[in-house]
Enzyme design. Structure first.
Site, PDB file in Angstrom:
ATOM      1  N   HIS A 169       4.337  -3.086   2.271  1.00 56.26           N
ATOM      2  CA  HIS A 169       3.556  -4.191   3.295  1.00 56.26           C
ATOM      3  C   HIS A 169       4.397  -5.007   0.902  1.00 56.26           C
ATOM      4  O   HIS A 169       4.958  -4.633   0.889  1.00 56.26           O
ATOM      5  CB  HIS A 169       2.001  -4.347   1.770  1.00 56.26           C
ATOM      6  N   GLU A 194      -1.788   5.873   7.249  1.00 56.38           N
ATOM      7  CA  GLU A 194      -3.176   5.083   7.866  1.00 56.38           C
ATOM      8  C   GLU A 194      -2.880   4.120   8.564  1.00 56.38           C
ATOM      9  O   GLU A 194      -2.147   3.990   8.808  1.00 56.38           O
ATOM     10  CB  GLU A 194      -3.382   4.343   6.191  1.00 56.38           C
ATOM     11  N   TYR A 240      -1.983  -4.532  -6.978  1.00 53.65           N
ATOM     12  CA  TYR A 240      -2.169  -4.006  -5.414  1.00 53.65           C
ATOM     13  C   TYR A 240      -1.707  -2.724  -6.072  1.00 53.65           C
ATOM     14  O   TYR A 240      -3.134  -1.602  -5.816  1.00 53.65           O
ATOM     15  CB  TYR A 240      -0.589  -3.952  -4.787  1.00 53.65           C
ATOM     16  N   ASP A 297      -3.163   1.123   8.984  1.00 55.11           N
ATOM     17  CA  ASP A 297      -3.148  -0.252   9.240  1.00 55.11           C
ATOM     18  C   ASP A 297      -0.813  -0.026   9.096  1.00 55.11           C
ATOM     19  O   ASP A 297      -0.358  -0.822   9.201  1.00 55.11           O
ATOM     20  CB  ASP A 297      -2.889  -0.995   7.707  1.00 55.11           C
ATOM     21  N   HIS A 336       3.202   7.486   6.208  1.00 57.12           N
ATOM     22  CA  HIS A 336       1.887   7.418   5.572  1.00 57.12           C
ATOM     23  C   HIS A 336       0.989   6.859   7.611  1.00 57.12           C
ATOM     24  O   HIS A 336       1.059   6.129   8.420  1.00 57.12           O
ATOM     25  CB  HIS A 336       1.171   6.485   5.160  1.00 57.12           C
ATOM     26  N   ASP A 380       3.138   3.279   0.997  1.00 53.66           N
ATOM     27  CA  ASP A 380       3.089   1.819   0.411  1.00 53.66           C
ATOM     28  C   ASP A 380       3.058   1.627  -0.788  1.00 53.66           C
ATOM     29  O   ASP A 380       2.417   0.857  -1.634  1.00 53.66           O
ATOM     30  CB  ASP A 380       1.025   2.431   0.635  1.00 53.66           C
ATOM     31  N   HIS A 404     -10.841  -3.100   2.219  1.00 47.33           N
ATOM     32  CA  HIS A 404     -11.715  -2.385   2.099  1.00 47.33           C
ATOM     33  C   HIS A 404     -12.371  -2.518   0.737  1.00 47.33           C
ATOM     34  O   HIS A 404     -12.736  -1.802  -0.037  1.00 47.33           O
ATOM     35  CB  HIS A 404     -11.230  -1.205   1.988  1.00 47.33           C
ATOM     36  N   HIS A 432      -0.256   7.065  -0.446  1.00 46.83           N
ATOM     37  CA  HIS A 432      -1.694   6.977  -1.127  1.00 46.83           C
ATOM     38  C   HIS A 432      -2.943   8.288  -0.264  1.00 46.83           C
ATOM     39  O   HIS A 432      -3.934   7.636  -0.808  1.00 46.83           O
ATOM     40  CB  HIS A 432      -2.129   5.521  -0.391  1.00 46.83           C
TER      41      HIS A 432
END
Ligand code: FEO
Length: 399
Positions: A225, A80, A192, A82, A78, A164, A24, A145
C-alpha cells in the site's frame, strides 16, 4: 496504462484507489493503492495481485510490459482480499507454473477461494528460490498482518517486497517516498501503523531484529500500500520507535460531552497539562475520527478520558472508541479520567476500568462533577491536568 520501473526489469503494476474512504472502520480520506510488482527474469514473477474490482487495471498494466500468459510464478505474500481478490481470474488468465505462498497462505487461499487444484508451491521461512539471474528469499512475518503473511526479498536488487508492513493508505500519482511531502507521508505511515499494527508491535520488533540479524542489505522497501521507500532507513527507524510504544512529551484529552459540562472540564484539564509545559491535543469524539485519534495515541505519553454518565454507563461514542483502542492494545500510557453526572455517575469508574484493562498507569481516582462545574471544580480539573503533566515528565526520565 502507466507502469513504473522500480528497479531494472521490476515494475509496479498495481492499482490506485482514489475513492476508498473506509477500510474496516479506518478512515482512508487519502484513498489507498494496491501495489503489485512484476519481475522479468528467466522465470517471470508477479508479486501479489489487487482488489477484485481493480483487476482490469492490473491486467492492463501487466500487458504494457508483457503478455500475462508469460508469467511463470505468482507470489502471494498475503491472502487478504485487497491483495488476492482477483487471484482466481489472474490464475485463469496466467495459468502459472507455481502459486508461491507460505504454509498458512495455502490454507487461507483454500479457505477463501475453495480451490485445491491450484499449483501451490509452499515455501518454508528463509527458503530461497532462483528465478534465473535473481533469487527470492521468503521471510515469515506471521500476523503482519495475517497468519499467512510473508516478505519477499530479492538480494541481487537489495529489494524487500514487504506486503502490508511499511505501507500507508495514501493514493498519489507518485510512486516513491522521495517524491511526496514528507510530513504527509510520515503521518499516513504513522496512522497506518497505529490502526493496523499497534497490537502486533512485539512481532514487528521480532521481524526488525530478524532482518538486522540476517545482515541483509536493503536499499528499497516496496509495500503493498502507498509509496515505495527509496529511503528505507527512515521507515525502519520509525517502525523501531513505534513498535516500542515510546511516548513523547504529549498528552491527549479525549472526550465526549452531553451539555458541555464535560467539555468545560476537558479544557480545564488541558490548561493544567499545558501549565506543566507538556503538549496537549484536545479531541472531541464527535469531531475526530477514531483512526485519526489512534494516530495521535501512537506517540502520546498520557491519555486523559472524559465522558458524562448516560443510563448508568457512558456515551456510545466513547464506548465505541474504547472498544477500538482496546483492540489495538497501546501500552506504556499514563491514564486519568473525568466526567459530569446527574445522579448515578458511573462513567469515571468505567473509564478507569477500561484503562486498567489496557494496563495504563492510572495516576488518579478521577474527577466527577455534578451537572455543571463551578469555578472551584474547574480549578480541580486544572490540578488534575497538572498531575498528568508532572507524571508525563517523570515517566519520560526513565523511558
Ligand atoms: Fe492490505 Fe492485510 O491487507
Amino acid at each position: 496504462m502507466q507502469v513504473t520501473e522500480i528497479k531494472k526489469d521490476i515494475y509496479w503494476v498495481g492499482a490506485v484507489d482514489w475513492n476508498i474512504r473506509d477500510f474496516h472502520g479506518y478512515s482512508t480520506y487519502k484513498g489507498t493503492t494496491y501495489n503489485a510488482f512484476l519481475m522479468l527474469d528467466d522465470k517471470n514473477v508477479l508479486f501479489d495481485t489487487v482488489k477484485k474490482n481493480y483487476r482490469s487495471d492490473l491486467q492492463h498494466r501487466i500487458r504494457t510490459v508483457m503478455d500475462p500468459e508469460k508469467i511463470d510464478y505468482i507470489v502471494v505474500n498475503h491472502v487478504e482480499m485487497d491483495h488476492s481478490g482477483c487471484l482466481p481470474e489472474m490464475i485463469d488468465l496466467i495459468k502459472p507454473e507455481k502459486v508461491i505462498c507460505s504454509k498458512m497462505g495455502k490454507k487461507n487461499l483454500i479457505d477463501h477461494f475453495h480451490r485445491e487444484d491450484w499449483p501451490y508451491h509452499v515455501v518454508e521461512p528463509g527458503e530461497t528460490i532462483s528465478t534465473g539471474k535473481r533469487s527470492i528469499t521468503f521471510l515469515e512475518t506471521r500476523m503482519l498482518h495475517w497468519p499467512d503473511s510473508m516478505f519477499s526479498y530479492i538480494p541481487e536488487e537489495k529489494l524487500l517486497i514487504s506486503s502490508d508492513a511499511f505501507g500507508q493508505h495514501f493514493a498519489t500519482s507518485e510512486r516513491f517516498d522521495v517524491e511526496v511531502d514528507q510530513t504527509d507521508l510520515m503521518y499516513q505511515a504513522a496512522k497506518y501503523y497505529a490502526n493496523i499494527l499497534t497490537l502486533y508491535s512485539p512481532l514487528v520488533r521480532k521481524v526488525l531484529k530478524q532482518v538486522a540479524d540476517m545482515g541483509i542489505e536493503i536499499d528499497m522497501i516496496a509495500p503493498d500500500h502507498g509509496l515505495i521507500w527509496k529511503d528505507p532507513a527512515k521507515i525502519l527507524k520509525a517502525y523501531d520507535n513505534w513498535s516500542h510504544h515510546r511516548g513523547t512529551r504529549k498528552a491527549l484529552v479525549i472526550y465526549d460531552t452531553m451539555w458541555h459540562s464535560t467539555e468545560m472540564m476537558a479544557h480545564a484539564v488541558a490548561d493544567g497539562i499545558i501549565s506543566e509545559d507538556v503538549s496537549v491535543e484536545v479531541l472531541n469524539l464527535k469531531y475526530n475520527h477514531r483512526s485519526e485519534i489512534m494516530a495521535q495515541v501512537l506517540d502520546a505519553k498520557a491519555i486523559v478520558l472524559g465522558c458524562p454518565t448516560l443510563n448508568n454507563g457512558m456515551l456510545p461514542r466513547m464506548a465505541g472508541f474504547l472498544m477500538y483502542m482496546r483492540g489495538l492494545r497501546p501500552t506504556n500510557k499514563i491514564g486519568a479520567a473525568f466526567g459530569s453526572y446527574g445522579w448515578s455517575g458511573e462513567s469515571v469508574k468505567l473509564l478507569n476500568k477500561s484503562m486498567e484493562e489496557m494496563k495504563f498507569d492510572i495516576i488518579d481516582d478521577g474527577l466527577r462533577v455534578k451537572y455543571v462545574p463551578r469555578h472551584d471544580t474547574l480549578k480541580e480539573c486544572v490540578e488534575l491536568g497538572k498531575r498528568v503533566g508532572k507524571a508525563v515528565k517523570e515517566a519520560l526520565k526513565t523511558q
